[in-house]
Design an enzyme around this catalytic site. Structure first.
Site, PDB file in Angstrom:
ATOM      1  N   GLU A  62      90.248  45.415  19.773  1.00 37.35           N
ATOM      2  CA  GLU A  62      90.510  45.106  21.186  1.00 37.35           C
ATOM      3  C   GLU A  62      90.209  46.312  22.074  1.00 37.35           C
ATOM      4  OE1 GLU A  62      94.680  44.094  21.409  1.00 37.35           O
ATOM      5  OE2 GLU A  62      94.558  42.784  19.656  1.00 37.35           O
ATOM      6  N   LYS A 111      91.161  49.049  24.692  1.00 35.14           N
ATOM      7  CA  LYS A 111      92.478  49.611  25.039  1.00 35.14           C
ATOM      8  C   LYS A 111      92.522  49.802  26.546  1.00 35.14           C
ATOM      9  CE  LYS A 111      95.862  53.095  24.045  1.00 35.14           C
ATOM     10  NZ  LYS A 111      96.093  53.366  25.467  1.00 35.14           N
ATOM     11  N   ASP A 170      93.597  50.729  30.261  1.00 32.84           N
ATOM     12  CA  ASP A 170      94.311  51.847  30.865  1.00 32.84           C
ATOM     13  C   ASP A 170      95.199  51.275  31.954  1.00 32.84           C
ATOM     14  OD1 ASP A 170      94.895  54.449  30.860  1.00 32.84           O
ATOM     15  OD2 ASP A 170      93.067  55.133  31.862  1.00 32.84           O
ATOM     16  N   TYR A 173      98.725  40.841  24.586  1.00 32.13           N
ATOM     17  CA  TYR A 173      98.192  41.149  23.252  1.00 32.13           C
ATOM     18  C   TYR A 173      99.196  41.047  22.103  1.00 32.13           C
ATOM     19  CZ  TYR A 173      99.760  45.838  24.732  1.00 32.13           C
ATOM     20  OH  TYR A 173     100.467  46.901  25.223  1.00 32.13           O
ATOM     21  N   LYS A 228      90.423  56.577  20.605  1.00 36.04           N
ATOM     22  CA  LYS A 228      90.218  56.954  22.019  1.00 36.04           C
ATOM     23  C   LYS A 228      88.780  57.425  22.268  1.00 36.04           C
ATOM     24  CE  LYS A 228      93.686  57.611  24.558  1.00 36.04           C
ATOM     25  NZ  LYS A 228      94.910  58.273  24.641  1.00 36.04           N
ATOM     26  N   CYS A 233      76.402  78.832  58.985  1.00 37.63           N
ATOM     27  CA  CYS A 233      75.648  78.482  57.778  1.00 37.63           C
ATOM     28  C   CYS A 233      75.571  79.709  56.860  1.00 37.63           C
ATOM     29  CB  CYS A 233      74.254  78.009  58.166  1.00 37.63           C
ATOM     30  SG  CYS A 233      73.183  77.774  56.744  1.00 37.63           S
ATOM     31  N   CYS A 236      71.573  80.788  56.852  1.00 35.77           N
ATOM     32  CA  CYS A 236      70.827  81.298  58.021  1.00 35.77           C
ATOM     33  C   CYS A 236      71.756  81.779  59.138  1.00 35.77           C
ATOM     34  CB  CYS A 236      69.889  80.224  58.555  1.00 35.77           C
ATOM     35  SG  CYS A 236      70.759  78.882  59.377  1.00 35.77           S
ATOM     36  N   CYS A 251      74.628  72.447  59.336  1.00 34.68           N
ATOM     37  CA  CYS A 251      74.009  73.674  59.848  1.00 34.68           C
ATOM     38  C   CYS A 251      73.103  73.287  61.009  1.00 34.68           C
ATOM     39  CB  CYS A 251      73.200  74.325  58.726  1.00 34.68           C
ATOM     40  SG  CYS A 251      71.979  75.498  59.346  1.00 34.68           S
ATOM     41  N   CYS A 257      66.455  77.440  59.094  1.00 31.16           N
ATOM     42  CA  CYS A 257      67.332  77.722  57.950  1.00 31.16           C
ATOM     43  C   CYS A 257      66.534  77.627  56.651  1.00 31.16           C
ATOM     44  CB  CYS A 257      68.479  76.712  57.941  1.00 31.16           C
ATOM     45  SG  CYS A 257      69.507  76.832  56.482  1.00 31.16           S
TER      46      CYS A 257
HETATM   47  N1  5U1 Z   1      94.820  46.206  23.343  1.00 31.07           N
HETATM   48  C1  5U1 Z   1      96.012  46.721  23.018  1.00 31.07           C
HETATM   49  N2  5U1 Z   1      96.601  47.700  23.655  1.00 31.07           N
HETATM   50  N3  5U1 Z   1      97.769  47.892  23.046  1.00 31.07           N
HETATM   51  C2  5U1 Z   1      98.764  48.788  23.323  1.00 31.07           C
HETATM   52  N4  5U1 Z   1      96.772  46.285  22.018  1.00 31.07           N
HETATM   53  C3  5U1 Z   1      97.887  47.023  22.006  1.00 31.07           C
HETATM   54  N5  5U1 Z   1      98.962  46.971  21.224  1.00 31.07           N
HETATM   55  C4  5U1 Z   1      99.947  47.832  21.465  1.00 31.07           C
HETATM   56  C5  5U1 Z   1      99.879  48.749  22.520  1.00 31.07           C
HETATM   57  C6  5U1 Z   1     100.984  49.679  22.806  1.00 31.07           C
HETATM   58  O1  5U1 Z   1     101.027  47.844  20.712  1.00 31.07           O
HETATM   59  C7  5U1 Z   1     101.011  47.017  19.566  1.00 31.07           C
HETATM   60  C8  5U1 Z   1     101.601  47.783  18.474  1.00 31.07           C
HETATM   61  C9  5U1 Z   1     101.736  45.752  19.866  1.00 31.07           C
END
Ligand code: 5U1
Length: 671
Positions: free
Chosen positions: A115, A117, A119, A227, A316, A410, A413, A428, A434
């Site tokens: 999957e 990850k 942010d 997820y 990562k 500037c 110049c 400038c 210049c």
């Molecule tokens: N895609 C994904 N991100 N993430 C973060 N899956 C996923 N699972 C996580 C976490 C913290 O924890 C699992 C152990 C359920």
């Protein structure tokens, strides 16, 4: 290896720093160090605790993640703790994870659910009898904050689960995030309102969710991918992670569309590479991928260690943000004199390359960041974008760091720097006096879309100017081979090739020549339009502001730039030298003065019933007329259809003839 005393001291320092970072990250949503720096501190602490287990205390940041919730939100206990993921920073670490697991599970290959990850922010949502009753942040994994009111405002999160077969109780987890497009639009809006912008989509998502006023959250473009399930009653969950995700989707819970199944670690790494290549084009921000053992039975066999499951790992990507120090702030002068401040950085590896410079854009950006020489800063390099400074870590500012004073003159110049109306952008005022502007203007003149002088690259232009062989583009055509051959790294042959290329560039076209002059805001298409409209350089040089505005797509500002450029004696002198040196171009097809409406300037307004405005415009142009957008003293006719608006008033004030549709037909000679 550290001695026990050194280790004790270092551990105590790391506790304090990590606790501070946790507080800022989890509680205030205002982290002051990039994730990579946090991860490094965390890993160092783990390393020391592994070497000296007696130093691992119950309150160590490695024993829990996050910190106390803000007092504004009620606390929520997670009945099933919200785990976090161990990290693999490279392929070797991912392979070791797989090896360990295969040994533990006594199998020789593992199927993984793979999957992206995200942010964003981990959230747990509780559905009872299919109704959303509570949503909580992860907090420290066992206690989070109640953000139900805010989560309810996120359109993609169902308030009621779909279907009859949904569980009596379902605690479901996932990530709330802000899609990149929404983030950019939000920051644009914040800027326009003069309010604080967000450093990245994660901060924006966190800041939006942790609002005490849910109306603010509702106005923010948040989204969520689910997820995992926590506590579940009244339904049998599927036997694999991938099937469980399908179950979640059946209940109306959104899952990430880019999830896959991979057999063995090689396939996982191939998936990571593939997602990595697509990273910039994905609509959401990710910082890696997650590999999870697909079989739930095997997950249970593997179990968990204190804060993380043994059956999953986050692989990562190299960090896109890093911390470094500003060694100096310089300014660069561009072709049109725009002064761009640049931070010279202590070299830092970020986004896969070593970065030593970051753009500070303009004076307003320096003021917004309040960046100073000596500051520790977070630098970001994402994809091919020029590295930039995201924020300043003010706690680390040296006592003697003085506020940056934007130059008033500037640096090249010494001409005065003038600022735009808002004071954001400095320029400038030296023009071709210049040297920096001259160098940039020569580089532009020689560039591919301009005179396309092969071999005359940026570096060579710098050398030619520094060595005093040329001062401006007018000098190029009197350069001699012997002069060039004497330059460093220039042989007879390359010098000859350069002179030949310069010679060849004498045969050009009027649009290329106009573009090569580097008139502010005159790009290729405006240059082409100018050439087509006026036909000769003489006519363009002597065109009035009003004449210029008749050309399609030239408004008052660009017209002013063109007019001012040709008004300046040194520009006229350089053009004369270039023409004198033999620059020439084919004749542009002369204006058809024999056409019935040749030289007539006509404006169309309102709705025409007999034909569309664009057909009317084309018909007038075919007969030699210029069709423009606004009425001026130069306009010959205003053709007014239905609901014409204010142009008729203006035409009447200026004494311009106003025609109806009948009049248009007469003009076209159709009646
Ligand atoms: N895609 C994904 N991100 N993430 C973060 N899956 C996923 N699972 C996580 C976490 C913290 O924890 C699992 C152990 C359920």
């Amino acid at each position: 290896m550290a001695t026990p005393d050194q280790a004790r001291q270092e551990v105590s320092g790391l506790h304090a720093r990590l606790a501070e970072h946790n507080y800022r990250y989890y509680v205030l949503d205002d982290p002051v160090v990039p994730d990579a720096e946090y991860d490094r501190l965390f890993r160092r602490l783990q390393e020391l605790e592994a070497q000296y287990p007696e130093l691992k205390t119950q309150d160590s940041p490695t024993a829990r993640v996050g910190d106390v919730p803000l007092s504004g939100f009620a606390s929520v206990s997670h009945e099933v703790p919200m785990l976090s993921l161990a990290n693999a920073m490279d392929d070797d670490e991912a392979r070791s994870f797989d090896q360990r697991l295969m040994q533990l599970l006594e199998v020789d290959q593992i199927e993984y659910n793979v999957e992206p990850k995200l942010d964003g922010l981990a959230i747990s949502i509780l559905y009872e009898q299919g109704k959303l009753v509570r949503a909580a942040t992860r907090g420290d994994g066992t206690t989070g904050e109640d953000v139900t009111q805010n989560v309810r405002t996120i359109a993609s999160i169902p308030l009621t689960l779909r279907g009859d077969a949904c569980p009596r109780i379902l605690e479901v987890r996932g990530e709330i995030f802000m899609p990149k497009a929404g983030f950019n639009a939000l920051n644009q809006k914040q800027k326009e309102k003069g309010e604080k912008t967000f450093a990245n989509p994660r901060n924006a998502a966190a800041g939006s969710l942790r609002q005490l006023d849910p109306r603010i959250t509702a106005a923010r473009p948040l989204d969520m991918f689910f997820y995992a399930a926590g506590r579940v009653e009244g339904v049998e969950l599927a036997a694999t992670q991938s099937e469980r995700l399908a179950q979640l989707r059946d209940w109306g819970l959104k899952t990430c569309p880019d999830i896959d199944v991979a057999m063995g670690i090689d396939a996982c790494i191939a998936y990571k590479e593939h997602i990595g290549q697509r990273r910039d084009t994905l609509p959401y921000d990710i910082d890696g991928v997650v590999y999870k053992v697909n079989s739930i039975e095997l997950q249970q066999t593997a179990g968990s260690v204190s804060r993380a499951p043994r059956w999953a790992i986050a692989h990562k990507f190299p960090p896109q943000e890093e911390m470094t120090v500003v060694n100096a702030i310089d300014v660069q002068v561009g072709r049109t004199g725009a002064i761009t401040p640049v931070a010279r950085l202590e070299p830092v590896f970020v986004g896969g390359v070593t970065v030593t410079n970051a753009t500070l854009h303009n004076k307003a950006e320096i003021e917004r960041l309040d960046v100073r020489v000596g500051d520790s800063v977070i630098v970001r390099r994402a994809g091919d974008v020029i590295p930039e400074i995201v924020s300043v870590y003010k706690q680390r500012r040296p006592d003697n760091a003085a506020a940056y004073a934007f130059p008033t003159h500037c640096p090249v110049c010494d001409s005065e720097v003038v600022f735009d109306d808002g004071g954001a952008i400095g320029r400038c005022s030296g023009g071709l006096f210049c040297q920096a502007q001259r160098k940039e203007s020569i580089k532009h003149f020689a560039s591919r879309k301009a005179l396309d002088i092969e071999g005359l690259g940026d570096r060579l232009v710098e050398i030619l100017v520094d060595e005093g062989l040329i001062e401006d583009v007018g000098d190029l055509y009197s350069l001699r081979k012997e002069q060039v051959a004497k330059l460093e790294r220039m042989a007879d042959k390359s010098a000859g090739n350069l002179i030949d290329a310069i010679d060849a560039s004498r045969e050009t076209t009027l649009p290329r020549f106009l573009f090569a002059l580097g008139i502010p805001q005159v790009g290729e298409s405006t240059a082409a339009a100018l050439a087509q409209h006026f036909g000769t350089l003489d006519r363009i040089e002597s065109a009035s502001l009003e004449d210029l505005q008749i050309v399609d797509d030239i408004g008052p500002i660009v017209a002013d730039n063109i007019h001012t450029f040709f008004d300046q004696a040194h520009n006229r002198e350089i053009i004369a030298r270039l023409v004198g040196a033999g620059l020439n171009w084919p004749q542009i097809e002369a204006r058809r003065d024999d056409l019935p409406l040749a030289g007539k300037i006509i404006v169309l307004t309102g709705t025409l019933s007999g034909m569309s405005r664009s057909n009317a415009k084309a018909a007038l142009q075919e007969r030699g007329a210029k069709v423009t957008g606004s009425v001026s003293k130069k306009t010959d006719y205003l053709v007014a259809g239905e609901k014409p608006g204010s142009k008729v008033d203006k035409a009447e004030q200026l004494g311009v003839t106003v025609l109806d549709e009948q009049g248009l037909q007469t003009l076209l000679g159709d009646e």
